[in-house]
Scaffold this active site. Structure first.
Site, PDB file in Angstrom:
ATOM      1  N   ARG A 103       0.793  -1.161   0.378  1.00 36.02           N
ATOM      2  CA  ARG A 103       0.196   0.211   0.170  1.00 36.02           C
ATOM      3  C   ARG A 103       0.951   1.389   0.027  1.00 36.02           C
ATOM      4  O   ARG A 103       0.422   2.122  -0.638  1.00 36.02           O
ATOM      5  CB  ARG A 103      -1.145  -0.121   1.193  1.00 36.02           C
ATOM      6  N   ASN A 113      -6.971   1.772  -2.189  1.00 35.29           N
ATOM      7  CA  ASN A 113      -5.656   1.239  -1.279  1.00 35.29           C
ATOM      8  C   ASN A 113      -5.028   0.077  -2.165  1.00 35.29           C
ATOM      9  O   ASN A 113      -4.460  -0.753  -1.274  1.00 35.29           O
ATOM     10  CB  ASN A 113      -5.891   1.408   0.047  1.00 35.29           C
ATOM     11  N   GLU A 127     -13.898 -15.920   1.795  1.00 35.26           N
ATOM     12  CA  GLU A 127     -13.681 -14.980   0.598  1.00 35.26           C
ATOM     13  C   GLU A 127     -13.220 -15.884  -0.602  1.00 35.26           C
ATOM     14  O   GLU A 127     -13.561 -15.519  -1.486  1.00 35.26           O
ATOM     15  CB  GLU A 127     -12.875 -13.842   1.125  1.00 35.26           C
TER      16      GLU A 127
HETATM   17  P1  ATP Z   1      -9.484  -4.707   2.896  1.00 37.53           P
HETATM   18  O1  ATP Z   1     -10.494  -5.282   3.801  1.00 37.53           O
HETATM   19  O2  ATP Z   1     -10.052  -4.288   1.519  1.00 37.53           O
HETATM   20  O3  ATP Z   1      -8.043  -5.525   3.221  1.00 37.53           O
HETATM   21  P2  ATP Z   1      -8.657  -3.382   5.400  1.00 37.53           P
HETATM   22  O4  ATP Z   1      -9.053  -4.718   6.125  1.00 37.53           O
HETATM   23  O5  ATP Z   1      -7.235  -2.981   5.418  1.00 37.53           O
HETATM   24  O6  ATP Z   1      -9.055  -3.362   3.988  1.00 37.53           O
HETATM   25  P3  ATP Z   1     -11.205  -2.458   6.286  1.00 37.53           P
HETATM   26  O7  ATP Z   1     -11.490  -1.751   7.553  1.00 37.53           O
HETATM   27  O8  ATP Z   1     -11.835  -4.042   6.032  1.00 37.53           O
HETATM   28  O9  ATP Z   1      -9.857  -2.307   5.870  1.00 37.53           O
HETATM   29  O10 ATP Z   1     -11.966  -1.931   5.181  1.00 37.53           O
HETATM   30  C1  ATP Z   1     -12.375  -2.168   3.906  1.00 37.53           C
HETATM   31  C2  ATP Z   1     -11.935  -1.446   2.661  1.00 37.53           C
HETATM   32  O11 ATP Z   1     -12.930  -0.412   2.760  1.00 37.53           O
HETATM   33  C3  ATP Z   1     -10.601  -0.551   2.749  1.00 37.53           C
HETATM   34  O12 ATP Z   1      -9.570  -1.442   2.459  1.00 37.53           O
HETATM   35  C4  ATP Z   1     -10.890   0.549   1.988  1.00 37.53           C
HETATM   36  O13 ATP Z   1     -10.971   0.399   0.498  1.00 37.53           O
HETATM   37  C5  ATP Z   1     -12.354   0.956   2.577  1.00 37.53           C
HETATM   38  N1  ATP Z   1     -12.235   1.916   3.471  1.00 37.53           N
HETATM   39  C6  ATP Z   1     -12.066   1.433   4.741  1.00 37.53           C
HETATM   40  N2  ATP Z   1     -12.137   2.829   5.431  1.00 37.53           N
HETATM   41  C7  ATP Z   1     -12.416   3.778   4.751  1.00 37.53           C
HETATM   42  C8  ATP Z   1     -12.699   5.139   4.822  1.00 37.53           C
HETATM   43  N3  ATP Z   1     -12.601   5.793   6.230  1.00 37.53           N
HETATM   44  N4  ATP Z   1     -13.336   6.068   3.937  1.00 37.53           N
HETATM   45  C9  ATP Z   1     -13.042   5.218   2.620  1.00 37.53           C
HETATM   46  N5  ATP Z   1     -12.967   3.997   2.272  1.00 37.53           N
HETATM   47  C10 ATP Z   1     -12.569   3.115   3.476  1.00 37.53           C
END
Ligand code: ATP
Ligand code: MG
Length: 138
Positions: A103, A113, A127
């Site tokens: 990232r 991201n 998944e």
């Molecule tokens: P992922 O599940 O995609 O690996 P993560 O586990 O790091 O990411 P999560 O909390 O599961 O983060 O959030 C899922 C996805 O939602 C994030 O990867 C991002 O694309 C989006 N996301 C999370 N927080 C925000 C935010 N505050 N604003 C916009 N998009 C967000």
């Protein structure tokens, strides 16, 4: 502890031509590919995948983004896969991701991201099964 995780190269990264470089970093990080496909999610499919985030304020934006272009979905294998892959990709917000993480290298914002990584063994299995039949996993 399971030895598999699930990942997606997200539409921002495929659109910028980073797919090869990201897969290269994943493979050099010690992960082997057990299943892989290139596809574009419909908004309904993206919404179903991220159902757990339905109540979050960014859900609509996330579904729109994840269905905006092609993704690469893959099942990866390595000892301690879930935890080690989360380390390799770095924090959700690339501004807080450690130097050298995927990232940090390839993502532009918290929403867009570059990659997804499962957050538990249980979710990795759910998944992986969302995208791949038994016949498509090796
Ligand atoms: P992922 O599940 O995609 O690996 P993560 O586990 O790091 O990411 P999560 O909390 O599961 O983060 O959030 C899922 C996805 O939602 C994030 O990867 C991002 O694309 C989006 N996301 C999370 N927080 C925000 C935010 N505050 N604003 C916009 N998009 C967000
Ligand atoms: Mg997550």
């Amino acid at each position: 502890m399971s030895n598999r995780t699930f990942t997606m190269v997200k539409p921002d990264a495929t659109g910028k031509g980073y797919t090869g470089a990201i897969l290269d970093q994943i493979i050099k990080g010690g992960f082997s590919i057990k299943a892989m496909k290139w596809l574009k999610l419909t908004p309904e499919q993206a919404g179903a995948f991220y159902e757990v985030h339905k109540a979050r304020p960014f859900y609509g934006e996330l579904v729109e983004f994840m269905s905006s272009g092609p993704i690469v979905a893959a099942i990866l294998e390595k000892e301690n896969a879930v935890e080690d892959f989360r380390k390799l990709i770095g924090a959700t917000n690339p501004a807080q991701a450690e130097e050298g993480t995927i990232r940090k290298n390839f993502a532009a914002s918290i929403g867009e991201n570059a990659v997804h990584g499962s957050d538990s063994d249980e979710n990795a299995a759910i998944e992986g099964a969302f995208f791949f039949s038994r016949l498509e996993r090796f």
